[in-house]
Design a protein around this motif. Structure first.
Motif, PDB file in Angstrom:
ATOM      1  N   PRO A  68       0.655  -1.289   0.052  1.00  7.74           N
ATOM      2  CA  PRO A  68       0.126   0.103  -0.096  1.00  7.74           C
ATOM      3  C   PRO A  68       0.818   1.306   0.077  1.00  7.74           C
ATOM      4  N   HIS A  69       0.495   2.222  -0.762  1.00 14.54           N
ATOM      5  CA  HIS A  69       1.038   3.582  -0.545  1.00 14.54           C
ATOM      6  C   HIS A  69       0.360   4.499   0.410  1.00 14.54           C
ATOM      7  N   GLN A  70      -0.757   4.150   0.862  1.00 14.08           N
ATOM      8  CA  GLN A  70      -1.584   5.032   1.804  1.00 14.08           C
ATOM      9  C   GLN A  70      -1.897   4.028   3.065  1.00 14.08           C
ATOM     10  N   GLY A  71      -1.742   4.830   4.307  1.00 14.98           N
ATOM     11  CA  GLY A  71      -1.979   4.099   5.535  1.00 14.98           C
ATOM     12  C   GLY A  71      -3.710   4.146   5.797  1.00 14.98           C
ATOM     13  N   GLY A  72      -4.085   3.360   6.638  1.00 15.59           N
ATOM     14  CA  GLY A  72      -5.372   3.220   7.086  1.00 15.59           C
ATOM     15  C   GLY A  72      -5.822   2.036   7.493  1.00 15.59           C
ATOM     16  N   LEU A  73      -7.273   1.758   7.031  1.00 16.39           N
ATOM     17  CA  LEU A  73      -7.753   0.480   7.323  1.00 16.39           C
ATOM     18  C   LEU A  73      -7.899  -0.353   6.165  1.00 16.39           C
ATOM     19  N   VAL A  90      -9.222  -6.597  -8.018  1.00 15.25           N
ATOM     20  CA  VAL A  90      -8.837  -5.964  -6.798  1.00 15.25           C
ATOM     21  C   VAL A  90      -8.662  -6.836  -5.445  1.00 15.25           C
ATOM     22  N   LEU A  91      -7.458  -6.763  -4.926  1.00 13.18           N
ATOM     23  CA  LEU A  91      -7.235  -7.663  -3.819  1.00 13.18           C
ATOM     24  C   LEU A  91      -7.666  -7.193  -2.490  1.00 13.18           C
ATOM     25  N   GLY A  92      -7.443  -5.797  -2.336  1.00  9.43           N
ATOM     26  CA  GLY A  92      -7.863  -5.188  -0.970  1.00  9.43           C
ATOM     27  C   GLY A  92      -7.994  -3.749  -1.149  1.00  9.43           C
ATOM     28  N   ARG A  93      -8.694  -3.047  -0.329  1.00  8.95           N
ATOM     29  CA  ARG A  93      -8.714  -1.835  -0.314  1.00  8.95           C
ATOM     30  C   ARG A  93      -8.438  -1.202   0.924  1.00  8.95           C
ATOM     31  N   VAL A  94      -7.766   0.025   0.986  1.00  6.42           N
ATOM     32  CA  VAL A  94      -7.188   0.829   1.902  1.00  6.42           C
ATOM     33  C   VAL A  94      -8.384   2.146   2.325  1.00  6.42           C
ATOM     34  N   VAL A  95      -9.037   2.204   3.273  1.00  6.21           N
ATOM     35  CA  VAL A  95      -9.826   3.314   3.476  1.00  6.21           C
ATOM     36  C   VAL A  95      -9.342   4.047   4.660  1.00  6.21           C
ATOM     37  N   SER A  96      -9.830   5.282   4.442  1.00  8.63           N
ATOM     38  CA  SER A  96      -9.796   6.282   5.802  1.00  8.63           C
ATOM     39  C   SER A  96     -10.444   5.827   6.782  1.00  8.63           C
ATOM     40  N   PRO A  97      -9.739   5.725   8.117  1.00  2.26           N
ATOM     41  CA  PRO A  97     -10.782   5.372   9.174  1.00  2.26           C
ATOM     42  C   PRO A  97     -11.411   6.466  10.008  1.00  2.26           C
ATOM     43  N   PHE A  98     -11.019   7.671   9.210  1.00  5.17           N
ATOM     44  CA  PHE A  98     -11.615   9.089   9.448  1.00  5.17           C
ATOM     45  C   PHE A  98     -12.732   9.341   8.796  1.00  5.17           C
ATOM     46  N   THR A  99     -12.299   9.489   7.575  1.00  3.54           N
ATOM     47  CA  THR A  99     -13.384  10.026   6.776  1.00  3.54           C
ATOM     48  C   THR A  99     -14.443   8.849   5.637  1.00  3.54           C
ATOM     49  N   PHE A 100     -13.765   7.551   5.864  1.00  3.95           N
ATOM     50  CA  PHE A 100     -14.266   6.626   5.378  1.00  3.95           C
ATOM     51  C   PHE A 100     -14.119   6.583   3.848  1.00  3.95           C
ATOM     52  N   GLU A 101     -13.414   7.421   3.347  1.00  2.10           N
ATOM     53  CA  GLU A 101     -13.148   7.527   1.685  1.00  2.10           C
ATOM     54  C   GLU A 101     -12.244   6.338   1.553  1.00  2.10           C
ATOM     55  N   THR A 102     -12.398   5.722   0.240  1.00  2.83           N
ATOM     56  CA  THR A 102     -11.355   5.114  -0.316  1.00  2.83           C
ATOM     57  C   THR A 102     -10.017   5.465  -0.651  1.00  2.83           C
ATOM     58  N   LEU A 103      -8.885   5.205   0.003  1.00  5.13           N
ATOM     59  CA  LEU A 103      -7.731   5.812  -0.204  1.00  5.13           C
ATOM     60  C   LEU A 103      -6.964   5.278  -1.657  1.00  5.13           C
ATOM     61  N   GLU A 104      -7.222   3.801  -1.485  1.00  6.96           N
ATOM     62  CA  GLU A 104      -6.559   3.157  -2.491  1.00  6.96           C
ATOM     63  C   GLU A 104      -6.819   1.708  -2.938  1.00  6.96           C
ATOM     64  N   GLU A 105      -7.032   1.270  -4.000  1.00  2.24           N
ATOM     65  CA  GLU A 105      -7.158  -0.207  -4.320  1.00  2.24           C
ATOM     66  C   GLU A 105      -5.783  -1.100  -4.665  1.00  2.24           C
ATOM     67  N   MET A 106      -5.872  -1.902  -4.036  1.00  2.00           N
ATOM     68  CA  MET A 106      -4.636  -2.713  -4.556  1.00  2.00           C
ATOM     69  C   MET A 106      -4.923  -3.830  -5.396  1.00  2.00           C
ATOM     70  N   CYS A 107      -4.303  -3.860  -6.483  1.00  2.00           N
ATOM     71  CA  CYS A 107      -4.753  -4.673  -7.535  1.00  2.00           C
ATOM     72  C   CYS A 107      -3.596  -5.945  -7.931  1.00  2.00           C
ATOM     73  N   SER A 108      -4.064  -6.790  -8.727  1.00  2.00           N
ATOM     74  CA  SER A 108      -3.137  -7.887  -8.858  1.00  2.00           C
ATOM     75  C   SER A 108      -2.474  -7.287 -10.207  1.00  2.00           C
ATOM     76  N   PRO A 109      -1.090  -7.489 -10.279  1.00  2.00           N
ATOM     77  CA  PRO A 109      -0.353  -7.014 -11.594  1.00  2.00           C
ATOM     78  C   PRO A 109      -0.522  -7.955 -12.605  1.00  2.00           C
ATOM     79  N   TYR A 110      -0.971  -9.362 -12.348  1.00  2.00           N
ATOM     80  CA  TYR A 110      -0.922 -10.262 -13.695  1.00  2.00           C
ATOM     81  C   TYR A 110      -1.828 -11.307 -13.172  1.00  2.00           C
ATOM     82  N   ASP A 111      -2.113 -12.217 -14.230  1.00  2.00           N
ATOM     83  CA  ASP A 111      -2.853 -13.326 -13.809  1.00  2.00           C
ATOM     84  C   ASP A 111      -1.924 -14.068 -13.025  1.00  2.00           C
ATOM     85  N   GLY A 112      -2.535 -14.772 -11.928  1.00  2.00           N
ATOM     86  CA  GLY A 112      -1.563 -15.444 -10.782  1.00  2.00           C
ATOM     87  C   GLY A 112      -2.483 -16.264  -9.788  1.00  2.00           C
TER      88      GLY A 112
END
Ligand SMILES: [Zn+2]
Length: 306
Positions: free
Chosen positions: A231-236, A253-275
């Motif tokens: 992740p490039h962003q900290g949060g939940l 999409v493998l996982g999402r980082v959301v802000s624990p304060f505003t609840f907005e999605t800060l980042e989606e972590m995605c698979s770089p390839y089929d795997g």
């Protein structure tokens, strides 16, 4: 079979407590190889400690051939603080081998482990896990493919550029080396402990340290590329993919980082390839930028093990 235990002094700490390494040595009636098994090189990977404890109590060891050396807690200070690195100097023990007797405390520990353990064995199995939050499931294939395969996990990994300063960089010069990555995280560890114990005993059979023929491994895949998505962003962290061993497509999409304060999605972590998922997070938890996010093994460069 003879069992001895000794603790090897490393240093006196400012607290007045002594830092020492625990070393069990088991010597069988019959001749055989010198095998060393280590765990908790990273202090937050406690599942390997339990695997060694179970092996120590296993009745099959009565038939041990040769010598078995067990180092259940390679980094006692990191184990105490439940952290990957040594809290006193923040160093990663598994990046500073062979160590330095005049260096940082972690380098001094690595030096003792190198001299007293890694250079005195013919087979080395180093048990790792996913740490505090992630779970992981693969075995490194280094200089002893037959032993890595005998552990019996489905995915093997031959790293094109191994990390520098690992324990197996020292042991691998004179011993057959296997690094296991299994279990971890905030999830029930019993299934992983049982798998690891079964795998360990099969490696011991394949190495000639236990009698009987080793079980043939299941169908296995050798990975040549594993990408770590951090992740490039900290949060939940909200995991989307929770289990290891499942297939994913490029862009999933493998996982999402959301802000624990505003609840907005800060980042989606995605698979770089089929795997295939090698390291995942089974539960919601706090993440920081740069933490282990996900590890994905690439299918395009993988090959079936024959
Ligand atoms: Zn580790």
């Amino acid at each position: 079979m003879q069992r001895t235990y000794r603790s090897i002094d490393i240093a006196k700490l400012a607290s007045g407590l002594s830092l020492s390494l625990p070393l069990h040595e088991l010597v069988g009636e019959a001749g055989g190889p010198a095998v060393g098994i280590s765990a908790a090189v990273h202090g937050d990977e406690g599942v390997g400690v339990e695997v060694i404890r179970r092996l120590f109590a296993d009745s099959e060891l009565e038939e041990l051939r040769g010598r078995l050396v067990l180092l259940p807690v390679a980094n006692p200070l990191a184990f105490q603080s439940n952290t990957r690195n040594t809290p006193l100097d923040m160093a990663n023990l598994n990046r500073v081998f062979p160590g330095d007797p005049d260096g940082w405390l972690t380098e001094q520990m690595a030096d003792v482990i190198s001299r007293e353990f890694l250079t005195r064995i013919e087979v080395h199995i180093d048990l790792h896990a996913g740490g505090l939050y992630p779970i992981v499931d693969y075995v490194y294939q280094l200089n002893a493919p037959e032993l890595s395969r005998a552990f019996g996990r489905r995915f093997l990994y031959a790293p094109p550029h191994p990390y520098e300063g690992t324990s197996t960089e020292v042991s691998g010069k004179s011993a057959k080396a296997v690094v296991v990555e299994l279990g971890g995280g905030l999830t029930a560890q019993e299934p992983y402990v049982e798998l690891a114990l079964k795998g360990l005993k099969n490696v011991l059979r394949a190495a000639g340290a236990l009698p009987g023929a080793a079980d043939a491994p299941p169908a296995q895949t050798l990975l040549h590329r594993i990408e770590t998505v951090r992740p490039h962003q900290g949060g939940l962290l909200l995991p989307v993919v929770q289990g290891v061993g499942g297939r994913v497509k490029a862009g999933d999409v493998l996982g999402r980082v959301v802000s624990p304060f505003t609840f907005e999605t800060l980042e989606e972590m995605c698979s770089p390839y089929d795997g295939v998922m090698i390291l995942t997070h089974p539960t919601v938890h706090r993440v920081e930028p740069g933490d282990y996010g996900y590890m994905v093994g690439e299918f395009a460069t993988a090959e079936p093990v024959r």
